[in-house]
Motif scaffolding. Sequence first.
Motif, PDB file in Angstrom:
ATOM      1  N   LYS A   1       0.813  -1.216   0.000  1.00 46.35           N
ATOM      2  CA  LYS A   1       0.000   0.000   0.000  1.00 46.35           C
ATOM      3  C   LYS A   1       0.848   1.269   0.000  1.00 46.35           C
ATOM      4  O   LYS A   1       0.368   2.329  -0.391  1.00 46.35           O
ATOM      5  CB  LYS A   1      -0.933   0.004   1.212  1.00 46.35           C
ATOM      6  CG  LYS A   1      -2.018  -1.069   1.124  1.00 46.35           C
ATOM      7  CD  LYS A   1      -2.930  -1.021   2.325  1.00 46.35           C
ATOM      8  CE  LYS A   1      -4.009  -2.098   2.218  1.00 46.35           C
ATOM      9  NZ  LYS A   1      -4.876  -2.133   3.404  1.00 46.35           N
ATOM     10  N   SER A   2       2.079   1.159   0.458  1.00 47.15           N
ATOM     11  CA  SER A   2       2.910   2.363   0.571  1.00 47.15           C
ATOM     12  C   SER A   2       4.185   2.271  -0.270  1.00 47.15           C
ATOM     13  O   SER A   2       5.145   2.990  -0.033  1.00 47.15           O
ATOM     14  CB  SER A   2       3.285   2.590   2.036  1.00 47.15           C
ATOM     15  OG  SER A   2       4.024   1.496   2.547  1.00 47.15           O
ATOM     16  N   TYR A   3       4.191   1.358  -1.250  1.00 46.58           N
ATOM     17  CA  TYR A   3       5.436   1.098  -1.977  1.00 46.58           C
ATOM     18  C   TYR A   3       5.906   2.285  -2.813  1.00 46.58           C
ATOM     19  O   TYR A   3       7.114   2.457  -3.032  1.00 46.58           O
ATOM     20  CB  TYR A   3       5.298  -0.157  -2.858  1.00 46.58           C
ATOM     21  CG  TYR A   3       4.557   0.060  -4.144  1.00 46.58           C
ATOM     22  CD1 TYR A   3       5.207   0.542  -5.279  1.00 46.58           C
ATOM     23  CD2 TYR A   3       3.192  -0.180  -4.237  1.00 46.58           C
ATOM     24  CE1 TYR A   3       4.528   0.762  -6.459  1.00 46.58           C
ATOM     25  CE2 TYR A   3       2.511   0.034  -5.408  1.00 46.58           C
ATOM     26  CZ  TYR A   3       3.175   0.509  -6.524  1.00 46.58           C
ATOM     27  OH  TYR A   3       2.493   0.729  -7.689  1.00 46.58           O
TER      28      TYR A   3
ATOM     29  N   LEU B   1      11.996 -13.990  -7.144  1.00 45.18           N
ATOM     30  CA  LEU B   1      10.968 -14.001  -6.094  1.00 45.18           C
ATOM     31  C   LEU B   1      11.170 -12.816  -5.147  1.00 45.18           C
ATOM     32  O   LEU B   1      10.220 -12.112  -4.796  1.00 45.18           O
ATOM     33  CB  LEU B   1      11.036 -15.314  -5.295  1.00 45.18           C
ATOM     34  CG  LEU B   1      10.894 -16.612  -6.080  1.00 45.18           C
ATOM     35  CD1 LEU B   1      10.993 -17.813  -5.133  1.00 45.18           C
ATOM     36  CD2 LEU B   1       9.574 -16.665  -6.836  1.00 45.18           C
ATOM     37  N   VAL B   2      12.426 -12.597  -4.753  1.00 44.72           N
ATOM     38  CA  VAL B   2      12.735 -11.473  -3.866  1.00 44.72           C
ATOM     39  C   VAL B   2      12.405 -10.155  -4.561  1.00 44.72           C
ATOM     40  O   VAL B   2      11.802  -9.255  -3.961  1.00 44.72           O
ATOM     41  CB  VAL B   2      14.221 -11.503  -3.446  1.00 44.72           C
ATOM     42  CG1 VAL B   2      14.547 -10.322  -2.541  1.00 44.72           C
ATOM     43  CG2 VAL B   2      14.554 -12.814  -2.739  1.00 44.72           C
ATOM     44  N   ALA B   3      12.801 -10.053  -5.848  1.00 48.72           N
ATOM     45  CA  ALA B   3      12.538  -8.827  -6.603  1.00 48.72           C
ATOM     46  C   ALA B   3      11.044  -8.504  -6.610  1.00 48.72           C
ATOM     47  O   ALA B   3      10.640  -7.366  -6.337  1.00 48.72           O
ATOM     48  CB  ALA B   3      13.062  -8.973  -8.036  1.00 48.72           C
ATOM     49  N   MET B   4      10.201  -9.507  -6.897  1.00 51.12           N
ATOM     50  CA  MET B   4       8.749  -9.263  -6.936  1.00 51.12           C
ATOM     51  C   MET B   4       8.214  -8.868  -5.568  1.00 51.12           C
ATOM     52  O   MET B   4       7.361  -7.988  -5.457  1.00 51.12           O
ATOM     53  CB  MET B   4       8.019 -10.493  -7.481  1.00 51.12           C
ATOM     54  CG  MET B   4       8.255 -10.717  -8.962  1.00 51.12           C
ATOM     55  SD  MET B   4       7.208 -11.991  -9.701  1.00 51.12           S
ATOM     56  CE  MET B   4       7.975 -13.491  -9.080  1.00 51.12           C
ATOM     57  N   ALA B   5       8.741  -9.490  -4.508  1.00 50.45           N
ATOM     58  CA  ALA B   5       8.303  -9.152  -3.153  1.00 50.45           C
ATOM     59  C   ALA B   5       8.628  -7.693  -2.822  1.00 50.45           C
ATOM     60  O   ALA B   5       7.917  -7.056  -2.046  1.00 50.45           O
ATOM     61  CB  ALA B   5       8.956 -10.087  -2.138  1.00 50.45           C
ATOM     62  N   TYR B   6       9.707  -7.159  -3.427  1.00 45.88           N
ATOM     63  CA  TYR B   6      10.116  -5.780  -3.172  1.00 45.88           C
ATOM     64  C   TYR B   6       9.584  -4.803  -4.229  1.00 45.88           C
ATOM     65  O   TYR B   6       9.961  -3.639  -4.228  1.00 45.88           O
ATOM     66  CB  TYR B   6      11.643  -5.686  -3.101  1.00 45.88           C
ATOM     67  CG  TYR B   6      12.211  -6.144  -1.769  1.00 45.88           C
ATOM     68  CD1 TYR B   6      12.705  -5.229  -0.846  1.00 45.88           C
ATOM     69  CD2 TYR B   6      12.242  -7.487  -1.428  1.00 45.88           C
ATOM     70  CE1 TYR B   6      13.226  -5.640   0.372  1.00 45.88           C
ATOM     71  CE2 TYR B   6      12.747  -7.918  -0.209  1.00 45.88           C
ATOM     72  CZ  TYR B   6      13.235  -6.996   0.692  1.00 45.88           C
ATOM     73  OH  TYR B   6      13.746  -7.407   1.901  1.00 45.88           O
TER      74      TYR B   6
ATOM     75  N   ILE C   1       1.241  -4.265 -12.349  1.00 49.14           N
ATOM     76  CA  ILE C   1       2.249  -5.337 -12.431  1.00 49.14           C
ATOM     77  C   ILE C   1       2.996  -5.450 -11.098  1.00 49.14           C
ATOM     78  O   ILE C   1       3.208  -6.550 -10.577  1.00 49.14           O
ATOM     79  CB  ILE C   1       3.236  -5.076 -13.587  1.00 49.14           C
ATOM     80  CG1 ILE C   1       2.514  -5.107 -14.939  1.00 49.14           C
ATOM     81  CG2 ILE C   1       4.358  -6.117 -13.581  1.00 49.14           C
ATOM     82  CD1 ILE C   1       3.370  -4.611 -16.110  1.00 49.14           C
ATOM     83  N   ILE C   2       3.389  -4.304 -10.542  1.00 45.94           N
ATOM     84  CA  ILE C   2       4.102  -4.306  -9.251  1.00 45.94           C
ATOM     85  C   ILE C   2       3.229  -4.915  -8.164  1.00 45.94           C
ATOM     86  O   ILE C   2       3.682  -5.782  -7.393  1.00 45.94           O
ATOM     87  CB  ILE C   2       4.510  -2.865  -8.854  1.00 45.94           C
ATOM     88  CG1 ILE C   2       5.683  -2.388  -9.704  1.00 45.94           C
ATOM     89  CG2 ILE C   2       4.877  -2.794  -7.367  1.00 45.94           C
ATOM     90  CD1 ILE C   2       6.138  -0.978  -9.403  1.00 45.94           C
ATOM     91  N   GLU C   3       1.973  -4.489  -8.090  1.00 44.66           N
ATOM     92  CA  GLU C   3       1.087  -4.966  -7.024  1.00 44.66           C
ATOM     93  C   GLU C   3       0.806  -6.464  -7.156  1.00 44.66           C
ATOM     94  O   GLU C   3       0.738  -7.181  -6.157  1.00 44.66           O
ATOM     95  CB  GLU C   3      -0.216  -4.159  -7.022  1.00 44.66           C
ATOM     96  CG  GLU C   3       0.004  -2.735  -6.524  1.00 44.66           C
ATOM     97  CD  GLU C   3      -1.262  -1.878  -6.599  1.00 44.66           C
ATOM     98  OE1 GLU C   3      -2.293  -2.367  -7.100  1.00 44.66           O
ATOM     99  OE2 GLU C   3      -1.193  -0.707  -6.157  1.00 44.66           O
ATOM    100  N   THR C   4       0.674  -6.946  -8.394  1.00 47.77           N
ATOM    101  CA  THR C   4       0.484  -8.392  -8.599  1.00 47.77           C
ATOM    102  C   THR C   4       1.691  -9.161  -8.075  1.00 47.77           C
ATOM    103  O   THR C   4       1.547 -10.185  -7.400  1.00 47.77           O
ATOM    104  CB  THR C   4       0.295  -8.706 -10.099  1.00 47.77           C
ATOM    105  OG1 THR C   4      -0.827  -7.975 -10.589  1.00 47.77           O
ATOM    106  CG2 THR C   4       0.046 -10.198 -10.318  1.00 47.77           C
ATOM    107  N   GLY C   5       2.889  -8.652  -8.356  1.00 51.84           N
ATOM    108  CA  GLY C   5       4.115  -9.307  -7.876  1.00 51.84           C
ATOM    109  C   GLY C   5       4.238  -9.267  -6.368  1.00 51.84           C
ATOM    110  O   GLY C   5       4.561 -10.272  -5.730  1.00 51.84           O
TER     111      GLY C   5
END
Length: 551
Positions: free
Chosen positions: A275-277, A392-397, A457-461
């Motif tokens: 929510k705050s990315y 996986l880490v990249a998408m989480a971030y 795309i970011i939020e889906t990841g």
Amino acid sequence: MENKIKVLMATSECSPFVKVGGLADVVGALPVELNKQGLDARVILPLYRKVKIKYADSLNFMGWKMVHMGWRSLYAGLFSLEMNGTMFYFVDNEYYFNFDQIYVEYVFDIERYCFFQRAVLDFMGDFMDFEPNVLHCHDWQTGMMPMLLDAHFKKNGYHTDVQTVYTIHNLKYQGVHSIDVVKEMLDLPGEYLRDDFCIQDQAINMLKAGIVFSNSVTTVSPTYAYEIMTDYYGEGLNYTLQKYAYKVSGILNGMNDLEYNPKNDDKIPMKYTVKSYEKGKAACKKSLQEQLGLDVNPGAPLCAMISRLVDQKGLDLLLYVIEEMLYDGMQIVILGTGDPYYERALADIASNHRGAMCACIDFDSGLAHTIYAGSDIFLMPSIFEPCGLSQLVAMAYGSVPVVRETGGLKDTVTPYNEYTGEGNGFSFANINAHEFLFVTKYAADLYRNQKDVWKKIIETGMKGDYSWKKSAGEYAGLFSLITGIPLETVKEEPAEEKKEEEKAEEKLQESKDADVKEEAKPAVKKAAKTAKPKASSAKKTTAKKVKKKED
């Protein structure tokens, strides 16, 4: 309690004790999750020097044995340590393991891990006070154990109920050495020295022995399990794998979400959630650009790569088009070490493009976390990738991956579809530098010009579940299948964990609300005198806001 499936994992590396690659992450996280799911999973690895020094006060000495190695008998000590609710065992021998580095020299490493495998099997059972139902072996360093179990123990009435699972993390490394030397060290009976058992190209192949003699073979992603049966990816063992295809399966690795979570990561400049990315990633990007001497430009797509610098990772594709990427206005950050050729090539290009590119020929965990958080696009043009953790880490971030469709990359990254809006990244199929360039430029164009698409795309990841829970469940099911022991059902723990998380969120929100009320006390009192009936509706509105925030 008596019906728990007991698992002993044998490995050459394990996080947080010693780590060279992804193997350490798997063996560090998987048993912890299995224990949460009602199994009794433990790990055994060599007692390397750095472990002995760092954990000297925590290690518990359990005893010692003399282990046969050809004409010699060598000391092997057994130590134990409990961490994260999991028991870890360590095999001690200073001649073999008293080194700062994990892997020393290939021929010597063959001898070191021959000793380790024999010691583990000698310690197993009464001495260790733990007789596993499943011996779970990882990579070539433990590949001979299923065969040794059969040749030295089961035929003599020991460990007869122990089943074996063999996990291939990377088929390229196979533990190959001369027949005579390995035969002597492991005391191998002549009837086991066969081409259809452990001999490959007139040499002992430890990985092949693991495939042939284990009850089940797993790889670290479903696509990789299929790929290694083909000529291109099979590394000479594709026919062996095809022969035993009935016992080969792919179980996708998870990610250690305790270490990698932007919500509570102390290593990044600003923590953030899905929510705050936008605010959080902007702050991390600015900090990263300043730290690495890049132009502080929020509009430039910042592409990152954190990797071993070897040909497997697609470095040749990157080097072929990197100048065009920089010319297109992208910024590029590379972090890693490896082949001196790639280290020099990347450093030279970076020195000619100061402000636009930085090549950090090093491995810095803190910087890696900041790169995940501060980058917009994450590059993984791998030639092959058994599973991959970085995407996986990249998408989480919230860093959008651009990957080649191979192994675990294909299983975890769904390419963006402009017609349906689905996808958590971008991918290309062929080992082709211009395909890689085209897809990366397309991603950069969306980043610059279609903010709503990029946001989705970011939020889906970021909303994806990359934890070990699902993968551990699949391993538990496999262990149950080969042992015939039913799984214990653990229903309440996940729910309790969720409740605790919800309570923590509620407390955080209450604290914030209290601070807001404290700051606005006079105004609240005045409003209460003039409009008392509206107080309850205001409470309802606040409650709705809190609920919405929690959701």
